[in-house]
Design an enzyme around this catalytic site. Sequence first.
Site, short mmCIF file in Angstrom:
data_model
loop_
_atom_site.label_atom_id
_atom_site.label_comp_id
_atom_site.label_asym_id
_atom_site.label_seq_id
_atom_site.Cartn_x
_atom_site.Cartn_y
_atom_site.Cartn_z
NE ARG A 118 -3.96 -2.15 1.94
CZ ARG A 118 -3.89 -3.17 2.79
NH1 ARG A 118 -3.04 -3.14 3.80
NH2 ARG A 118 -4.67 -4.20 2.64
CE LYS A 140 -2.46 13.21 -14.44
NZ LYS A 140 -2.95 13.70 -15.74
CD GLU A 182 3.96 15.62 -23.09
OE1 GLU A 182 3.22 16.61 -22.95
OE2 GLU A 182 3.54 14.44 -23.05
CE LYS A 224 3.36 17.14 -14.55
NZ LYS A 224 3.39 15.90 -15.29
CD GLU A 234 -6.07 15.43 -15.12
OE1 GLU A 234 -4.88 15.12 -15.11
OE2 GLU A 234 -6.88 15.04 -15.98
NE ARG A 238 -1.20 16.26 -12.83
CZ ARG A 238 -0.39 15.54 -12.10
NH1 ARG A 238 -0.49 15.58 -10.78
NH2 ARG A 238 0.53 14.78 -12.66
CG ASN A 242 -4.20 15.30 -19.77
OD1 ASN A 242 -3.18 14.64 -19.96
ND2 ASN A 242 -4.91 15.23 -18.68
CG HIS A 245 -1.83 14.47 -23.53
ND1 HIS A 245 -1.31 15.69 -23.89
CD2 HIS A 245 -0.83 13.82 -22.87
CE1 HIS A 245 -0.05 15.77 -23.46
NE2 HIS A 245 0.26 14.65 -22.84
CG HIS A 249 -3.81 9.29 -24.39
ND1 HIS A 249 -4.34 9.64 -23.18
CD2 HIS A 249 -2.47 9.53 -24.29
CE1 HIS A 249 -3.36 10.07 -22.36
NE2 HIS A 249 -2.23 10.01 -23.04
CG HIS A 262 3.26 10.17 -24.67
ND1 HIS A 262 1.91 9.89 -24.55
CD2 HIS A 262 3.46 11.33 -23.97
CE1 HIS A 262 1.33 10.82 -23.80
NE2 HIS A 262 2.25 11.70 -23.44
#
Length: 360
Positions: A118, A140, A182, A224, A234, A238, A242, A245, A249, A262
């Site tokens: 955990r 992330k 990016e 960032k 997010e 935030r 993206n 993206h 994606h 990417h």
Amino acid sequence: MINLQVALGNRSYPIYIGSGLISHADLYSPHIKSNQVLLVTNETIAPLYLTSVLNCLHEYNCEQVVLPDGEQFKTLEVVTKVFDKLLSSRFGRNATLIALGGGVIGDMGGFAAACYQRGMPFLQIPTTLLAQVDSSVGGKTGVNHPLGKNMIGAFYQPQCVIADADVLDTLDDRQLSAGLAEVIKYGLIRDAEFFTWLEQNIEALLNRDKQALAFAIERSCINKAEVVSEDETETGIRATLNLGHTFGHAIETGAGYGKYLHGEAVAIGTCQAADLSRRKGWLTDADVERIITLFKKAKLPVNPPEELDAERFLELMSVDKKNSEGKIRLILLEQIGRATLPMKANQDLLEMTLRCYGRK
Ligand code: NAD
Ligand code: GLY
């Protein structure tokens, strides 16, 4: 050395940026809590940099996992190898995981650290430009699923980020350009002055001018860190990180993981988002031209793959974490340097972009 801070209360951490940092033992030790350390890397990076990192860790009981290289290996199955090593080494929850690699290793290593007992502490040592300016910062973590990219994951912050600009010397030109996608993103979403600087310095960056690269890494990380500090999980701003993206994606998943890098998919997706922003009446033709020109100068693709038609795009874009109530939500640009929060896409305009932008 530059030392930036990601301000997140008791989960705050430093980003160290500089030359030769992976060989500085004193950067690691304050962030390691017990004598058990697991280094996670891949088969490309291990022969290049594993020894330099291990040389800093003599005093620890240090184990290693060397994973296969590639986006197609960013899976739950491959992450299990990290758990196998942690368990067979009898490592406890105070052991420290060090992720040495690009975004794939950072995302997988961070996810393993988030899940193991955990949560165990972890350090990010990003070795690609993309990872240094984006993926190693902000917590992330996760893996891909055949039905969608980064669909399994957790927010989990590292203890520190050690970004050594010297390791970029061995990165190939295609990967360097992917990282620049990016970098350009920060200029577009919140830093118009940086966008202009990038227009003026893109050649220097491609030529790996050390000063230009150090500036671009620092300015990207400042942007960032500010965004993440304001909105760690997010719920708002935030999501602007993206930009492009959702299209990107879809391209990565639709073309098959690994075909487009990417950053390449993000470059194409950002041009599609810019085209849609123009159709909304926000960006001018000249703005869109500036954006496309900068991506092209950065040696990035700007047109969507022919084999992905509008219908397939829509199908793939419907699997996205920003979507709600079955509706595609996108980040668009109000102007260069200002992005919108996620907004429901106007279906007609979106279809026009998907059918017209970058198609013969
Ligand atoms: P990557 O991790 O696949 O690395 C690219 C290639 O470069 C790999 O072959 C790698 O082995 C090699 N490599 C890495 N460092 C090297 C070096 N110094 N010298 C020579 N070769 C080197 O790709 P990436 O572009 O770093 O990361 C992409 C991943 O990051 C994607 O999975 C993406 O989803 C993820 N990502 C995550 C976030 C986040 O916030 N967590 C943000 C952006 C992207
Ligand atoms: N790369 C997107 C984010 O960190 O939120």
